[in-house]
Every structure is written in structure tokens, then in C-alpha cells.
Design a protein around this motif. Sequence first.
Motif, PDB file in Angstrom:
ATOM      1  N   GLU A  12      -9.623   9.518 -23.761  1.00  0.00           N
ATOM      2  CA  GLU A  12      -9.594   8.224 -24.355  1.00  0.00           C
ATOM      3  C   GLU A  12     -11.082   7.564 -24.076  1.00  0.00           C
ATOM      4  O   GLU A  12     -10.888   6.234 -25.251  1.00  0.00           O
ATOM      5  N   VAL A  16     -11.553   4.978 -27.180  1.00  0.00           N
ATOM      6  CA  VAL A  16     -12.172   3.577 -27.335  1.00  0.00           C
ATOM      7  C   VAL A  16     -13.110   3.194 -28.059  1.00  0.00           C
ATOM      8  O   VAL A  16     -13.226   2.496 -28.548  1.00  0.00           O
ATOM      9  N   LEU A 122      -5.997   0.889 -28.814  1.00  0.00           N
ATOM     10  CA  LEU A 122      -6.455   0.063 -27.675  1.00  0.00           C
ATOM     11  C   LEU A 122      -5.474   0.151 -27.056  1.00  0.00           C
ATOM     12  O   LEU A 122      -4.683   0.611 -25.819  1.00  0.00           O
ATOM     13  N   ALA A 123      -3.974  -0.055 -27.420  1.00  0.00           N
ATOM     14  CA  ALA A 123      -2.498  -0.412 -27.547  1.00  0.00           C
ATOM     15  C   ALA A 123      -2.330   1.374 -26.653  1.00  0.00           C
ATOM     16  O   ALA A 123      -2.406   1.765 -25.295  1.00  0.00           O
ATOM     17  N   GLY A 126      -4.127   2.456 -23.421  1.00  0.00           N
ATOM     18  CA  GLY A 126      -3.246   1.916 -21.954  1.00  0.00           C
ATOM     19  C   GLY A 126      -2.536   2.700 -22.155  1.00  0.00           C
ATOM     20  O   GLY A 126      -2.173   3.000 -20.382  1.00  0.00           O
ATOM     21  N   GLN A 138      -5.001   1.163 -11.111  1.00  0.00           N
ATOM     22  CA  GLN A 138      -4.474   1.645 -12.078  1.00  0.00           C
ATOM     23  C   GLN A 138      -3.563   1.816 -12.837  1.00  0.00           C
ATOM     24  O   GLN A 138      -3.284   1.837 -13.970  1.00  0.00           O
ATOM     25  N   VAL A 141      -3.259  -1.936 -14.173  1.00  0.00           N
ATOM     26  CA  VAL A 141      -4.120  -1.950 -15.539  1.00  0.00           C
ATOM     27  C   VAL A 141      -3.853  -1.318 -17.025  1.00  0.00           C
ATOM     28  O   VAL A 141      -4.168  -2.234 -17.378  1.00  0.00           O
ATOM     29  N   SER A 142      -3.667  -0.385 -16.473  1.00  0.00           N
ATOM     30  CA  SER A 142      -3.077   0.718 -17.620  1.00  0.00           C
ATOM     31  C   SER A 142      -2.031   0.268 -17.933  1.00  0.00           C
ATOM     32  O   SER A 142      -1.816  -0.393 -19.565  1.00  0.00           O
ATOM     33  N   GLU A 144      -0.888  -2.992 -18.314  1.00  0.00           N
ATOM     34  CA  GLU A 144      -1.253  -4.616 -19.109  1.00  0.00           C
ATOM     35  C   GLU A 144      -2.460  -4.340 -20.146  1.00  0.00           C
ATOM     36  O   GLU A 144      -1.847  -4.971 -20.727  1.00  0.00           O
ATOM     37  N   THR A 145      -3.074  -3.147 -19.643  1.00  0.00           N
ATOM     38  CA  THR A 145      -3.874  -3.067 -21.241  1.00  0.00           C
ATOM     39  C   THR A 145      -3.081  -2.632 -22.515  1.00  0.00           C
ATOM     40  O   THR A 145      -3.279  -3.158 -23.360  1.00  0.00           O
ATOM     41  N   ALA A 149      -2.172  -5.854 -25.630  1.00  0.00           N
ATOM     42  CA  ALA A 149      -2.238  -5.468 -27.078  1.00  0.00           C
ATOM     43  C   ALA A 149      -1.140  -5.669 -28.040  1.00  0.00           C
ATOM     44  O   ALA A 149      -1.396  -6.311 -29.033  1.00  0.00           O
TER      45      ALA A 149
END
Length: 494
Positions: A12, A16, A122-123, A126, A138, A141-142, A144-145, A149
Motif C-alpha cells: 500500500e 500511495v 488510490l482506488a 482503498g 478501518q 474509511v477504506s 470510502e477511499t 475515487a
Amino acid sequence: MSEQTLRLFLPEIILVGTALLVVLVGLFIDGERDLEDGMRARGAATGLALLGCLASLTSIVTLIGVSSTTQNPLSGTFVLDHFALFFKVILLVFAIVTLLMGFRFSQHFRPYQSEFVALILLATVGGMFMVSAREMIQLYVSLETLSIALYVMVAFSKGSRLSSEAAFKYLVVGAASSAILLYGLAILYGLTGRTELDAVARQIVTGRVSSPALVLATIFVIGGISFKIAAVPFHQWVPDVYQGAPTPVTAFISVSSKAAGYGLLIRVLNSALLPMTHQWAIYLALVAVVTMTVGNVTALSQTSVKRLLGYSSIAHAGYIIMGLVAMSNSKTATLAIGAVLFYILVYGLSNLAAFGSVQVAQEGVGSDDISALGGLGRSGGGAPFVLALSMLSLTGIPPLIGFFAKFFIFLAAVQAGFAWLALVAVANSALSSVYYLRVVRALYFDDGVGRRRLEVGPAMWTALGVGLLAILPLVLFINVFVERAQEAAAAVLR
């Protein structure tokens, strides 16, 4: 955080860092001035992204030995096992194919080509965090990440009314499903006082939680994740988004978003909701029947290939959910999850090949309508042939790989005691042949006017080649992939 812990997050971290580097490179190469600069910008962005994905894949290989024993860094909120690594490899392969598909298409996004490439990375990050989630915060949040995107990517064709409309619908339905998921998680937290998925299951087993509230939370959590896998009733966004979004984005959503969604759902069902197996098995069985039936019946009347593939993806979601139902039987759980993982891999690669071919055809004839494909198979070169093979594989015609994927998942349902559900799936699969073969007939048996050979660049041929390898030669190595899927399934059941 120790160096050993950081190593577990290396795939990851690489992605990023690559995404940030791609954006920075885009700032220094102005892709708006002329075609040459635009080519340089998207070439640099895509090249860096591909290198980042390959480096991330390499780092995953180094973690295979470590993951033989389940790792739980960050106080157990993150899990690294063979199950998570299997999905991360799939997600990275899907990202690589999408980057190749989008190389030429991204010229329409000038001067934001680098940003488009970064969003794919980035997608993917996630999605990779989603399949390793072991804690509610987690998890959310993951999710939604990945979702945010994708919302932006769907709307990337700013001048297209269809793209803007698709993004708006995707956002509205996505926000509603996100709220439903969050409400379900809130109920679970309120009942148990814990956010760790395994701890929630232990609290339920002790009998301190009321059953009616748990059933409601189970339905809400599964319902919220159903948006990602396009299961009824959260399927309405699919045809409009598939048709309106740029074709590489449609392909990416159809495979990566769903793979991550299934990975998350399997993790949640086998941890937090494991004590509610009887309840969610009944609910998922009903969802599977309705989902595969709605997808196949509605696909029969479609004239757009992209919308047809959209409803097809809904139908395939029903088949995969049938595998999750079979997972409820402890005796066949490993077989069922392994069949689901293998199905996701096969479906994803076949679908990417189909969308890549549609993109080539759409660029050549100016439409994705089935009638516009008439005669392309006889004059269009290799891309129509790949599209035809993809359709046959998605139908499940032997000896193509799609047949074996369906066979394993139907077998799991029968052995788990859900033979009636397998019969419904077989009937739906037979029904699906009507619209899949309609595309093949248009390619090779319908007449076309002024057909010429379609132009396929090296990047697109590479993307199509990956799909072609999945449909044909993968059958020769089917045991290898099935064994890896079974290992991953055993890891999530520990």
C-alpha cells in the motif's frame, strides 16, 4: 511503528507513493499545449503507475512467507493472511490492465491525465485496505477511499452529459448505501461496545445481545456492502454508470470495486456476523435468486453493449452470492470460498477483456450499440474475436475458463445442501446465453456497411492479451489457481 510492521504495509505504501509521484510529474509536464506534450504526460504517468503496481506486486511476493502465520498489526485492526494477499494480487492485476486500457483513452482527459492515473492507484489502495480490514472504522474509511475515487473517475469526462449524470446517480446511491452500512455498524457497536470484528462475534456468542437488533444490524451491514457488489436492491446505478462513465472507468468499476466488496463481505461474514450464519444465509439466498434473475431478464432487452454488460454483472453477482450462501455450511465453507475467489478472478479478467474490446469497437464505429457491431468480426481484426471469446466465457461454454468457474460455484452450492439454488442459477445461466450470443451473432453473422480494420495500440493489445490468456490458456493451469484460491479460503476461516 517498527520496521517489521511497516513491511506489512509495503504494497500500500508503494502505491500511495507512486500516486503522489504521478501527480507531481503531471505538474511538471504540461499536457494541454499540444499532442506531443499530452503524449509525454500520459506516457510518464502511465509508465510510473505500471512500475508502481509491479513493485507492489513484488513486495506482496516477499510477504507470502510472512502471511503463512496470520499477522495482526495495529492492535489487530489490520490483518495480513493468504486471503488478503490473494485479493491484493487480483486488485493490482486489474489496476495494471485498466492502466493499459486507459493509456490512449486518457488523451480525452487533458490536462488531467496524471490525476486520472493517480485515482486508479488510490482506488486500488482503498480496495487493498478493505480486504485487510478487521475493525469497523478501518473498514468504513477504506470503503470510502475506494468509493470517492470512483465517484470522481466516473465524472472525469466533464463535457459529457451522460458522464455527469452517471456520476450524480452513482454518488447519490453510494451515499445512501454508505449511510445504511454505517447505521448497521453503529448498531453492532451499540450492542457490543466493540469495534473489532472478532470481538463483536465473541460478544454475540456470549448471548449478551438481543436477537432482533442483531438481525437488523446484519441486514443493514450486508445491504450497505451490497452496493459495491451490485446486488439487488442496490443495483439501480449499474446500467447508467456503466454506459455513462468512460469505458476504462466502467471496466475498473466492474472488477476492482466488486472484488474488494466481496473480499470485505466474506471477511465480515466470517468474523463479526459468524454467529448469525443461519440468518444471513437465508437473506443472501433470497438476494441471490432475485439478483441473478433481475440481471439476466433485464439484459435481454438491452441494445447497448455496455448496458448489457452492466446487467450481466448484476447476474454474475447473484452467482457469486450463491457461493457465499454455500459458505454458511461449515463442511463446505472452504470449497465455497475457494470457488468464489476463483470465480472473481475469472470473471474479472473476462470482463476486462470484454470492455477493452468494446472500447476499441466504440472508437472505431462511434457507438457501443449492438447493431453497430454488425460484421466487425469479419473485418475488424483481433479485438472483435476477443470480445466474442469473452462473451462465450461469461456464458459458461466449455472449454473456456468461464465454464469451470461456474461449475465450481454450482458444485459448492449443491454440496452445501442448496441444490434448489443451483438449479435456479443453471436456469439463469441458460437464459444469459440469449443476450451473450446475440453479441457474437452481430459480430460474425450480421451485415455491416463500410467496415474496416479496427486500430488497436500496443498498450490495448497488452490489456486484451491478459484477458485472452485468462480465457484460453488459463484452463491448462486451472489446478494451480484453484489451489491458491483454496489456500486463501482456508486462511479466512482460521
